[in-house]
Design a protein around this motif. Structure first.
Motif, short mmCIF file in Angstrom:
data_model
loop_
_atom_site.label_atom_id
_atom_site.label_comp_id
_atom_site.label_asym_id
_atom_site.label_seq_id
_atom_site.Cartn_x
_atom_site.Cartn_y
_atom_site.Cartn_z
N MET A 1 30.80 -45.09 6.34
CA MET A 1 30.57 -43.67 6.57
C MET A 1 30.28 -43.00 5.23
SD MET A 1 33.11 -40.78 8.15
CE MET A 1 34.25 -40.95 6.77
N ASP A 2 29.13 -42.34 5.14
CA ASP A 2 28.70 -41.73 3.88
C ASP A 2 29.04 -40.24 3.90
OD1 ASP A 2 27.61 -41.47 1.42
OD2 ASP A 2 25.55 -41.36 2.13
N ASN A 3 30.31 -39.91 3.68
CA ASN A 3 30.73 -38.52 3.67
C ASN A 3 31.68 -38.31 2.49
OD1 ASN A 3 32.29 -36.05 4.26
ND2 ASN A 3 31.18 -36.08 6.21
N SER A 4 31.19 -37.67 1.44
CA SER A 4 31.98 -37.53 0.22
C SER A 4 33.22 -36.67 0.43
CB SER A 4 31.11 -36.93 -0.89
OG SER A 4 30.60 -35.66 -0.51
N ASN A 5 33.15 -35.68 1.33
CA ASN A 5 34.32 -34.84 1.60
C ASN A 5 35.48 -35.66 2.13
OD1 ASN A 5 32.95 -32.52 0.83
ND2 ASN A 5 32.23 -32.08 2.90
N TYR A 6 35.17 -36.62 3.00
CA TYR A 6 36.21 -37.47 3.56
C TYR A 6 36.90 -38.29 2.49
CZ TYR A 6 38.27 -41.43 6.04
OH TYR A 6 39.13 -42.40 6.49
N TYR A 7 36.14 -38.90 1.61
CA TYR A 7 36.72 -39.79 0.61
C TYR A 7 37.49 -39.03 -0.47
CZ TYR A 7 34.27 -43.61 2.82
OH TYR A 7 33.84 -44.54 3.73
N HIS A 100 31.62 -50.59 5.90
CA HIS A 100 31.60 -49.13 6.03
C HIS A 100 30.23 -48.51 5.75
CE1 HIS A 100 36.00 -48.76 6.31
NE2 HIS A 100 36.05 -49.71 5.41
N LEU A 101 29.27 -49.30 5.32
CA LEU A 101 28.01 -48.75 4.83
C LEU A 101 26.95 -48.65 5.93
CD1 LEU A 101 27.74 -50.71 1.46
CD2 LEU A 101 28.92 -48.55 1.93
N GLU A 102 26.29 -47.51 5.98
CA GLU A 102 25.17 -47.35 6.89
C GLU A 102 24.07 -48.36 6.53
OE1 GLU A 102 24.16 -43.25 6.53
OE2 GLU A 102 25.99 -42.56 7.52
N PRO A 103 23.23 -48.76 7.49
CA PRO A 103 22.29 -49.86 7.26
C PRO A 103 21.46 -49.76 5.98
CG PRO A 103 22.34 -49.32 9.57
CD PRO A 103 23.21 -48.30 8.89
N GLN A 104 20.88 -48.59 5.70
CA GLN A 104 20.06 -48.46 4.50
C GLN A 104 20.91 -48.60 3.24
OE1 GLN A 104 16.78 -48.33 4.28
NE2 GLN A 104 16.85 -48.22 2.03
N LEU A 105 22.07 -47.96 3.24
CA LEU A 105 22.96 -48.04 2.09
C LEU A 105 23.49 -49.46 1.92
CD1 LEU A 105 24.49 -46.65 -0.19
CD2 LEU A 105 26.26 -46.00 1.47
N TYR A 106 23.73 -50.14 3.02
CA TYR A 106 24.16 -51.54 2.95
C TYR A 106 23.10 -52.39 2.26
CZ TYR A 106 25.13 -56.31 4.49
OH TYR A 106 25.35 -57.67 4.51
N MET A 151 30.66 -50.41 10.59
CA MET A 151 29.30 -50.34 11.13
C MET A 151 28.63 -51.70 11.26
SD MET A 151 27.80 -46.96 9.21
CE MET A 151 28.61 -45.37 9.40
N HIS A 152 29.30 -52.77 10.83
CA HIS A 152 28.68 -54.10 10.84
C HIS A 152 29.67 -55.15 11.33
CE1 HIS A 152 25.34 -52.63 8.26
NE2 HIS A 152 26.30 -51.90 7.69
N THR A 153 29.14 -56.17 11.96
CA THR A 153 29.91 -57.36 12.28
C THR A 153 29.42 -58.49 11.37
OG1 THR A 153 30.26 -56.74 14.59
CG2 THR A 153 30.44 -59.07 14.05
N PHE A 154 30.35 -59.16 10.70
CA PHE A 154 29.98 -60.17 9.71
C PHE A 154 30.43 -61.57 10.11
CE2 PHE A 154 30.15 -56.30 7.05
CZ PHE A 154 28.88 -56.35 6.51
N THR A 155 29.53 -62.51 9.86
CA THR A 155 29.82 -63.93 9.94
C THR A 155 29.36 -64.56 8.62
OG1 THR A 155 27.64 -64.46 10.86
CG2 THR A 155 29.42 -63.96 12.44
N PRO A 156 29.82 -65.75 8.29
CA PRO A 156 29.32 -66.39 7.07
C PRO A 156 27.81 -66.53 7.06
CG PRO A 156 31.29 -67.51 7.84
CD PRO A 156 30.91 -66.52 8.92
#
Length: 257
Positions: A1-7, A100-106, A151-156
């Protein structure tokens, strides 16, 4: 989530122990590593003990509030544009960040990690997570999002593919076991029952259900209300799915120099 106020407003003091995570990551760091860049270091739960273990560690985080707790060298920066030279750290560490990263930021962050890593990248993420299991709905704007902002599901296999130019050295899973949720059952549950019936964490205390809407920034407590159909679907899910350790860790080594 890209929200600076939250962090910036996040209660970083509530995170006080990452001993198991630290010990697991430490045992995977190759012996020829001297310098480490910890991207998304938060309040330093991994960064600080790494610094005390003899490594030259620099923590990176976007949150000024979080960095106040970091005792090593530190840089306040977004994870996709870190002001350091190419190949300037032996090992890049990313612990519980990428999900936690949106696709483009990821995509941009993966590129940045590959740019900076001289030898290795060490990644810790949730292990093959069922994202639909954690979906909640904002009562104000009605946007649906993961309660932990994943925002993502990860596998090796996915991570090795994303980090082209690196080879897999070692992978392992650890941590408490979490049950997967069948995607078909989850879609049915979210279609025919209300949002307050979705979360299958019946014993979670209300103070642990606090949420921050990434769209309208409403702070709210998401409820849980018993629903017979939702409970039947949860029971069916238990019959057809299994539990997996929550954390997935990969050590990658550069091969393209």
């Amino acid at each position: 989530m890209d929200n600076s106020n939250y962090y910036e407003a996040f209660d970083w003091d509530r995170f006080t122990d990452a001993t198991e995570n630290f010990k697991t990551l430490l045992c995977l760091i190759p012996k020829d590593v001297k310098s480490i860049l910890d991207i998304g270091c938060g309040n330093g739960l991994i960064t600080n003990p790494l610094g005390k273990s003899g490594f030259d560690v620099t923590g990176v985080d976007r949150s000024v509030a979080a960095l106040k707790n970091v005792t090593t060298a530190k840089i306040q920066s977004d994870c996709n544009a870190i002001p350091v030279e190419n190949f300037s750290f032996d090992l890049i560490l990313s612990s519980e960040l990428l999900e936690h990263l949106e696709p483009q930021l990821y995509s941009e962050t993966v590129t940045e990690m590959k740019r900076i890593a001289k030898k290795y990248i060490l990644i810790s993420v949730p292990n093959d997570e069922s994202l639909s299991k954690g979906i909640i709905e904002c009562p104000e704007c009605k946007i649906r999002f993961h309660r932990c902002y994943h925002m993502h599901t990860f596998t090796p296999e996915r991570l090795v593919n994303d980090f082209s130019g690196f080879k897999l050295v070692e992978t392992l899973t650890f941590g408490f076991k979490v049950r997967l949720y069948n995607e078909t059952l989850s879609r049915i549950k979210q279609k025919v029952t209300k949002p307050e019936n979705w979360i299958p964490h019946y014993r979670t205390k209300n103070e642990s259900r606090k949420a921050f809407c990434p769209k309208c920034e409403l702070e709210f407590v998401y409820p849980y209300k018993f629903n017979l159909l939702a409970s039947v679907l949860d029971a069916l899910n238990i019959l057809i799915t299994k539990k997996k350790p929550f954390h997935l860790v990969l050590l990658l080594e550069r091969i393209d120099l």
